[in-house]
Design a protein around this motif. Structure first.
Motif, PDB file in Angstrom:
ATOM      1  N   ILE A 506     -20.188 -31.900 -16.426  1.00  0.00           N
ATOM      2  CA  ILE A 506     -19.857 -30.808 -15.496  1.00  0.00           C
ATOM      3  C   ILE A 506     -18.344 -30.740 -15.288  1.00  0.00           C
ATOM      4  N   SER A 507     -17.755 -31.916 -15.066  1.00  0.00           N
ATOM      5  CA  SER A 507     -16.309 -31.907 -14.829  1.00  0.00           C
ATOM      6  C   SER A 507     -15.563 -31.455 -16.083  1.00  0.00           C
ATOM      7  N   ALA A 508     -16.078 -31.842 -17.264  1.00  0.00           N
ATOM      8  CA  ALA A 508     -15.422 -31.419 -18.510  1.00  0.00           C
ATOM      9  C   ALA A 508     -15.432 -29.896 -18.627  1.00  0.00           C
ATOM     10  N   VAL A 509     -16.602 -29.301 -18.341  1.00  0.00           N
ATOM     11  CA  VAL A 509     -16.703 -27.843 -18.430  1.00  0.00           C
ATOM     12  C   VAL A 509     -15.745 -27.192 -17.419  1.00  0.00           C
ATOM     13  N   CYS A 510     -15.753 -27.737 -16.194  1.00  0.00           N
ATOM     14  CA  CYS A 510     -14.895 -27.165 -15.147  1.00  0.00           C
ATOM     15  C   CYS A 510     -13.419 -27.271 -15.514  1.00  0.00           C
ATOM     16  N   PHE A 511     -13.049 -28.368 -16.123  1.00  0.00           N
ATOM     17  CA  PHE A 511     -11.640 -28.578 -16.417  1.00  0.00           C
ATOM     18  C   PHE A 511     -11.185 -27.875 -17.697  1.00  0.00           C
ATOM     19  N   VAL A 512     -12.042 -27.900 -18.709  1.00  0.00           N
ATOM     20  CA  VAL A 512     -11.610 -27.384 -20.014  1.00  0.00           C
ATOM     21  C   VAL A 512     -11.657 -25.854 -20.055  1.00  0.00           C
ATOM     22  N   LEU A 513     -12.644 -25.282 -19.386  1.00  0.00           N
ATOM     23  CA  LEU A 513     -12.838 -23.834 -19.464  1.00  0.00           C
ATOM     24  C   LEU A 513     -11.585 -23.042 -19.040  1.00  0.00           C
ATOM     25  N   PRO A 514     -11.018 -23.310 -17.862  1.00  0.00           N
ATOM     26  CA  PRO A 514      -9.828 -22.518 -17.484  1.00  0.00           C
ATOM     27  C   PRO A 514      -8.664 -22.724 -18.434  1.00  0.00           C
ATOM     28  N   SER A 515      -8.521 -23.942 -18.917  1.00  0.00           N
ATOM     29  CA  SER A 515      -7.361 -24.198 -19.782  1.00  0.00           C
ATOM     30  C   SER A 515      -7.483 -23.443 -21.104  1.00  0.00           C
ATOM     31  N   ALA A 516      -8.718 -23.275 -21.584  1.00  0.00           N
ATOM     32  CA  ALA A 516      -8.907 -22.596 -22.866  1.00  0.00           C
ATOM     33  C   ALA A 516      -8.585 -21.108 -22.772  1.00  0.00           C
ATOM     34  N   PHE A 517      -8.822 -20.533 -21.585  1.00  0.00           N
ATOM     35  CA  PHE A 517      -8.672 -19.089 -21.477  1.00  0.00           C
ATOM     36  C   PHE A 517      -7.451 -18.629 -20.676  1.00  0.00           C
ATOM     37  N   SER A 518      -6.880 -19.547 -19.861  1.00  0.00           N
ATOM     38  CA  SER A 518      -5.809 -19.103 -18.950  1.00  0.00           C
ATOM     39  C   SER A 518      -4.611 -18.528 -19.700  1.00  0.00           C
ATOM     40  N   GLY A 519      -4.169 -19.234 -20.744  1.00  0.00           N
ATOM     41  CA  GLY A 519      -3.005 -18.770 -21.504  1.00  0.00           C
ATOM     42  C   GLY A 519      -3.280 -17.426 -22.161  1.00  0.00           C
ATOM     43  N   LEU A 520      -4.484 -17.310 -22.751  1.00  0.00           N
ATOM     44  CA  LEU A 520      -4.843 -16.081 -23.450  1.00  0.00           C
ATOM     45  C   LEU A 520      -4.925 -14.909 -22.472  1.00  0.00           C
ATOM     46  N   ILE A 521      -5.612 -15.144 -21.345  1.00  0.00           N
ATOM     47  CA  ILE A 521      -5.803 -14.044 -20.397  1.00  0.00           C
ATOM     48  C   ILE A 521      -4.465 -13.591 -19.813  1.00  0.00           C
ATOM     49  N   SER A 522      -3.617 -14.555 -19.441  1.00  0.00           N
ATOM     50  CA  SER A 522      -2.327 -14.154 -18.858  1.00  0.00           C
ATOM     51  C   SER A 522      -1.481 -13.420 -19.906  1.00  0.00           C
TER      52      SER A 522
END
Lengths: 540, 236
Positions: A506-522
């Protein structure tokens, strides 16, 4: 030297956004370092807190009932025990009729003064007994104390009675009572040291990785500029100097920002932990209320040194590049493909198909991003898992406060990680600016652009998730085993292991998910706002 | 990584400013071996204007980059002013490049963090001259960028950026000037003015000019014209 400094200053002046973001990431790293130091300090303090056996206890032997009653009536006495729990009372020895006194925590210095008064009033020092059969043991113990305290009053060969008396007085009055090295080293050291070393090693590994990654990505982002400078006659040494100057400026800006971050975090921490007070009104697991300035500067020097070293390493990695390979800008996608005569570019579908294969074409960049994130993610995950496990440990205020602090550390490390991985993924996304601009120019909609970018972010997410889980699993297992062996605890049950594993996922999903998309989305937000031609020209 | 080169020396007449021998640049694209520049021989004398023409992708720019010491060949030699470019240590080559060579890039390669003036003066600073050159004002006027000197490249048009790049290449009065399609972003009138400026500078400084161009009218004004096809260089 002069020209390199001049160029570095111009660079900072012209790219304030980049400078601020770099300084913020560096400040986040520095904040994590400061918090880690405060955290370790708190752990040491917790280890010598009054709830623990042997700490802040005075031992008296063969006291009369009258003396005992007198001691119990003292305001600085928290609890008294009539026998030492582990050593049976042995008649005619130093352990006969042991009387243990636990003093209050709030004011040890005051307690020591009271203790002295007590000794003087009751004449306890003069009447202290000892037994010859324990002389050897006392000698070795007192020798350890002597070394620890460097106490001139205790010397080898001194009669045990004098030694005991001197030590008793010293122990009561000495400043070491506030943070007793002797207690820490000999009684709790066997559990503290391995975990402390492992944790510090992991944290340092994480921070070094963060700094190196940051430096590497910044260096890569400036490849073309370096190529131009080389073409104009800049020597390798001058390029290195430009980097070092820039690093120094970033580090200098990071220091006040990190001081501010830490101040805010500590304040918030205090607000949250205020309800968790012990029954005697003291908080013994706590970070220092004021951030130690010396520690801040020492760590700032460490950060700067690490950043400079990282610059040198990154520079050495690229030293042999030719001027043209700098000018071409490694890993960047040149828009010139549109002018190529390949049939795949004859229609929009061909271009789109080509763009969808970006992940395959940019394998090096994708794997670099995956490794970056996978290295950085396990630490916040680890902190979170440790924090949650502390919550269920017991009901004591110390455990609650400890868990809250671990959660704080987890958030701080995660924010730092997110800053670094965000920077990496944004650079990864930005390198496609020209390509995506062309997609828009040939009629691609926003959703077309998303359709060729999101799958790659999903791919990144999957790859990082698996790697981060593996790394975290290894670390947590090593850590848990270490503690279990050191503290002689029982092995975990299968249910506990499963719960811990689930929490890890659960923590892996919570931590990895934003990092994978934050740069792309911004990046995409900015990309859609800019004119298409600006995107094609890669002008941000 | 810098490749090991043979130490074989050849005698070069003092008048031959630029000499290249058996120059080859090859690389692998997947499993295909591509020769971008294939066994090129070239000699340009002092003060000559040599034009290289050819189709897109024929290897002209790659050749020019190697001739100016910006890229390393897979094999072969380049002698500039009698010196073997790829036998020089990095420090010496950098000094040589800043003092003797001017390069006008097809895609400008201006430094985005510097203003036009700073971009031009940087070349001079690197070469070791610290005084403010009156030549800068002259160049700026001639190239019609005198009112854009305090602007960043991102605030200029492609043509203006190109003219700044030209000024930067000329500021040190280099002995050899390499130009990669210098008129590619200019209108006809500006192109003509630029070529006139380059030819005047060349005459004034006895400068050697090697230019890659698509424009046949410009090539026709060169002393020598070379064509490039599939990486092979031939003199017309």
């Amino acid at each position: 030297m002069k020209i390199s400094m001049w160029y570095a200053l111009r660079d900072v002046r012209s790219r304030p956004k980049q400078f601020i973001s770099l300084a913020t990431v560096s400040a986040a790293i520095l904040t994590v370092m400061i918090l880690a130091v405060l955290w370790e300090g708190a752990l040491w303090r917790e280890d010598v807190m009054p709830e623990k056996e042997h700490n802040y206890h005075f031992y008296f032997y063969n006291l009369s009932d009258e003396d005992k009653a007198y001691i119990r009536s003292q305001p600085w006495v928290l609890t008294t025990y009539d026998a030492y729990s582990e050593l049976e009372s042995v008649k005619g020895t130093a352990h006969e009729n042991t009387f243990r006194v636990r003093v209050t925590w709030e004011n040890n210095a005051k307690s020591a003064t009271y203790a002295r008064e007590l000794f003087l009033k009751r004449g306890i020092i003069e009447n202290e007994p000892y037994d010859k059969q324990y002389e050897r043991e006392y000698n070795s113990n007192y020798e350890a104390l002597r070394i620890a305290w460097n106490d001139a009053d205790v010397k080898n060969g001194m009669p045990i009675e004098t030694m005991a008396r001197n030590l008793t007085i010293t122990f009561m009055l000495d400043k070491y009572i506030l943070n007793n090295d002797y207690t820490m080293k000999t009684l709790n050291g066997y559990t503290m040291q391995p975990t402390f070393l492992l944790r510090t090693f992991l944290l340092m590994l994480f921070l070094c990785a963060a700094i190196l990654i940051l430096t590497l990505e910044t260096y890569r982002a400036n490849f073309r500029e370096y190529g131009t400078l080389r073409a104009l006659g800049f020597k390798n040494g001058q390029l290195l100097l430009v980097n070092l100057c820039r690093t120094l400026l970033v580090s200098a800006a990071a220091i006040p920002v990190s001081a501010l971050f830490t101040f805010v975090i500590v304040r918030v921490y205090y607000l949250i932990t205020a309800p968790f007070r012990t029954s005697v009104g003291s908080v013994y697991f706590t970070i220092d209320e004021t951030v130690p300035v010396a520690a801040l500067f020492l760590l700032a020097i460490c950060l700067t040194a690490a950043s400079l070293l990282a610059s040198v390493i990154v520079f050495a990695m690229h030293k042999s590049k030719t001027t043209m390979s700098y000018l071409r800008g490694e890993d960047t996608f040149a828009v010139s493909f549109v002018s190529k005569t390949s049939p795949r570019f004859e229609n929009a579908a061909g271009v789109l198909g080509y763009c969808r294969l970006y992940a395959v074409r940019a394998r090096a960049m994708l794997s670099r991003y995956t490794v970056i994130t996978a290295i950085m993610m396990p630490l916040p995950m680890f902190y979170l898992v440790v924090g949650v496990s502390m919550l269920g440990k017991d009901d004591s205020a110390a455990s609650q406060i400890s868990a809250i602090y671990t959660a704080f550390q987890s958030v701080a490390v995660f924010v730092t990680t997110l800053c670094v991985t965000h920077a990496a993924s944004r650079m990864f996304a930005s390198s496609r600016s020209a390509e995506l601009g062309v997609i828009r120019a040939i009629g691609g909609s926003k959703s077309t652009v998303r359709s060729v970018t999101y799958p790659i972010a999903a791919l990144q997410f999957g790859a990082v998730l698996v790697l981060a889980l593996l790394i975290n699993g290894v670390i947590t297992d090593a850590f848990a085993t270490n503690i279990a062996v050191a503290s002689r605890e029982n092995a975990k049950t299968i249910a506990e292991l499963l719960a811990s594993g689930l929490l890890g996922v659960i923590s892996a999903v919570c931590f990895v998910l934003p990092s994978a998309f934050s740069g792309l989305i911004s990046f995409l937000i900015g990309f859609f706002r800019r004119p298409i031609i600006a995107a094609i020209r890669e002008v941000e | 990584m810098r490749k090991h080169r043979s130490t074989e020396k050849i005698d070069i007449p003092a008048d031959d400013v630029l000499v290249c021998r058996a120059l080859t640049k090859s690389y692998f694209q997947g499993e295909t071996h591509i020769k971008a520049v294939n066994d090129c021989y070239l000699t340009v004398k002092k003060g000559e204007f040599a034009a290289i023409i050819g189709e897109s992708g024929s290897g002209k720019s790659t050749l020019l980059h190697m001739l100016a010491g910006l890229d390393e060949p897979s094999s072969g030699k380049v002698y500039l002013a009698g010196k073997d470019l790829f036998d020089m240590p990095d420090r010496e080559l950098s000094d040589f490049r800043s003092q003797k060579i001017g390069f006008i890039f097809q895609s400008f390669h201006l430094l985005p963090v510097l203003t036009a003036k700073e971009n031009i003066l940087l070349a001079q600073k690197i070469a070791g001259a610290s005084h403010y050159p009156r030549y800068l004002d002259e160049l700026a006027k001639m190239l019609k960028i005198d009112d854009r000197l305090h602007h960043l490249p991102s605030e200029m048009s492609g043509g203006q950026q190109q003219r700044v790049a030209v000024a930067r290449a000329l500021i040190n009065r280099p002995a050899i000037l390499f130009a990669d399609e210098p008129t590619g972003n200019l209108d006809e009138e500006s192109s003509e003015e630029l070529i006139r400026l380059l030819l005047e500078t060349r005459a004034e400084l006895s400068q050697t000019l090697v230019m890659v161009t698509h424009d046949k009218r410009i090539a026709e004004r060169a002393d020598r014209i070379f064509t490039m096809k599939n990486g092979v260089l031939r003199e017309m």
